[in-house]
Motif scaffolding. Structure first.
Motif, short mmCIF file in Angstrom:
data_model
loop_
_atom_site.label_atom_id
_atom_site.label_comp_id
_atom_site.label_asym_id
_atom_site.label_seq_id
_atom_site.Cartn_x
_atom_site.Cartn_y
_atom_site.Cartn_z
N ALA A 237 -64.86 -35.19 -3.67
CA ALA A 237 -63.64 -35.99 -3.60
C ALA A 237 -63.92 -37.39 -3.08
N TYR A 238 -64.69 -37.50 -2.01
CA TYR A 238 -64.99 -38.80 -1.42
C TYR A 238 -65.71 -39.74 -2.38
N THR A 239 -66.60 -39.19 -3.21
CA THR A 239 -67.43 -40.04 -4.07
C THR A 239 -66.93 -40.13 -5.50
N GLY A 240 -66.09 -39.17 -5.93
CA GLY A 240 -65.65 -39.13 -7.32
C GLY A 240 -66.71 -38.57 -8.26
N GLN A 241 -67.72 -37.89 -7.69
CA GLN A 241 -68.81 -37.35 -8.50
C GLN A 241 -68.73 -35.83 -8.59
N LEU A 242 -69.36 -35.28 -9.61
CA LEU A 242 -69.57 -33.84 -9.70
C LEU A 242 -70.73 -33.48 -8.78
N VAL A 243 -70.50 -32.53 -7.88
CA VAL A 243 -71.52 -32.16 -6.90
C VAL A 243 -71.91 -30.71 -7.12
N SER A 244 -73.18 -30.46 -7.31
CA SER A 244 -73.66 -29.10 -7.53
C SER A 244 -74.05 -28.45 -6.21
N TRP A 245 -74.02 -27.12 -6.21
CA TRP A 245 -74.46 -26.38 -5.02
C TRP A 245 -75.93 -26.65 -4.74
N ASP A 246 -76.74 -26.72 -5.78
CA ASP A 246 -78.16 -26.98 -5.57
C ASP A 246 -78.37 -28.33 -4.89
#
Length: 444
Positions: free
Chosen positions: A400-409
């Protein structure tokens, strides 16, 4: 230590203290030195099981700490509170006074074992009389306190969340592994895992009553949260520690500090952490120096192409909703927060199963399980699962803070995000609060 219900303490000054990151990050060499100076942890664990009375220490004597220790004293026999630490002396005194009225036979808290300041927790961990330590400070300190407690051979109750960033997650994994090696317990404040209607709902889902899980929704929406004004004479550090909810290095924002309960429930239901997180949110009612957002909406993708639509919000005057719904191919399972209860309904709305539950009982049960584990010499070590749920919340916040898709890895293996200050002095300066802006805030 940082407190849960901080008030104006401008007239009650703790001992001046200074700490830096090296005091929290214990290398193998440092751990070996510590072990040589204290009772070996395995021996300490075995001795605790033989004692007729198990002695407790607490770090963090505010609202959350006083609630946790009261729950343990209420449900367990043969235990005594013998040590306490908080930033402020009056917090220790208030805790002692309140608990002495409620549990006079279980309080053996002498004046010389009530510690203050940023380093007060070390005195509790160094005390050979303490068998079990309750860690209930603001969350930013949690992973470091847990690791040091395990290295000191203590059994641990650690409030949620267990970390607020990926660096803290890695420390939790080390502490979990060391506790398993030592034979010491770590029980965490994820009480829903011990609430009968939650356990019953997960059992029904596992048995196939709703069919295959397709998707889920989870909400932790409430009105506003407390804010503590700065008082004259407060340093930057003292102010942030007193107003800890509003600084991300201490709280992790609402999604990590509060809504982690629902996220932990969903990881439990899904059987793992999610694969990725993508989300948004914003702020429009927070005080100017607060780093918190008002709301976040996160899509978590779990293995098997199962999506969790998650929302958390703290906005005054809005409608609250704290619930979880798991959608299956045959039926849906509703799990309400607090003591709302659980139920499963089919596609036509017919109720197939329901169960009530008491959150008050669950709060006590986690402390009974810990003391029983110590007495039976059958350790419970559940830090890893709570750390995974905490990192799931952090991963959503990062997205949310960055607007990016963040993976668990990425979050669990690659991220270098480390929010804890390199140095922390009681009378020191701290950067002013700065909230995240998607597109400007970078994914680290």
């Amino acid at each position: 230590m940082p407190i849960e219900d901080a008030s104006d303490h401008s007239t009650v000054q703790p001992a001046k203290s200074h700490t830096d990151r090296r005091n929290f990050l214990c290398s193998t060499a440092a751990a070996s030195t510590f072990a040589a100076m204290t009772v070996p942890s395995m021996v300490h664990s075995e001795e605790a099981t033989k004692k007729q009375t198990i002695n407790l220490g607490i770090v963090g004597c505010g609202g959350r700490g006083s609630g946790a220790i009261n729950d343990s004293l209420s449900i367990n026999e043969g235990i005594k509170l013998v040590a306490a630490a908080d930033l402020y002396a009056d917090k220790n005194e208030r805790l002692k006074s309140t608990l002495t009225r409620r549990h006079p036979e279980k309080i053996a808290l002498e004046e010389n074992k009530m510690y203050t300041g940023l380093d007060g927790y070390k005195k509790v961990l160094e005390d050979p009389d303490v068998d079990v330590v309750l860690l209930t400070t603001s969350p930013g300190f949690r992973p470091y306190h847990i690791l040091e407690a395990v290295e000191a051979g203590k059994h641990v109750f650690a409030e949620k969340p267990s970390c607020v960033d990926p660096a803290g997650y890695q420390i939790c994994l080390k502490a979990h592994e060391l506790a398993e090696k030592n034979g010491t317990s770590i029980v965490t404040g994820t009480q829903y895992r011990r609430q009968v209607n939650y356990v019953g709902a997960v059992d029904k889902i596992r048995s196939g009553m709703i069919g295959d899980i397709v998707s889920a929704t989870s909400r932790y929406c409430s009105t506003g949260i407390w804010y503590k004004n700065r008082t004259e004479g407060m340093s930057d550090t003292e102010y942030q520690l007193n107003n800890w909810m509003h600084f991300i290095w201490l709280s992790g924002d609402q999604i990590t500090e509060q809504a982690v309960h629902n996220i932990d429930t969903m990881n439990w239901v899904m059987g793992s952490a999610p694969i990725s997180a993508y989300g948004s949110g914003g702020r429009f009612t927070r005080p100017d120096d607060s780093e918190m957002w008002d709301n976040m909406e996160i899509d978590y993708m779990y293995p098997g192409d199962r999506n969790l639509s998650f929302m958390c919000r703290q906005v005054p005057g809005t409608r609250g909703d704290n619930s979880n719904v798991i959608y299956g191919t045959e039926a849906n399972c509703h799990i309400g927060a607090g003591s709302t209860g659980s139920r499963i309904v089919d596609r036509n709305g017919k109720e197939l199963w329901s169960m009530k539950g008491s959150i008050a009982d669950a709060y006590k049960q986690e402390h009974k399980d810990l003391i029983d584990a110590v007495r039976s010499n059958q350790p419970i070590v559940e830090l890893k699962q709570t750390a995974e749920s905490s990192l799931t919340a952090v991963m959503g916040r990062m997205a949310a803070y960055t607007g990016q898709l963040v993976s668990w890895d990425f979050a669990s293996k690659e991220s270098t995000l480390d929010l804890f200050p390199k140095e922390l002095a009681w009378d020191g300066k701290r950067p002013a609060g700065e909230y995240a802006i998607p597109g400007k805030t970078k994914l680290v």
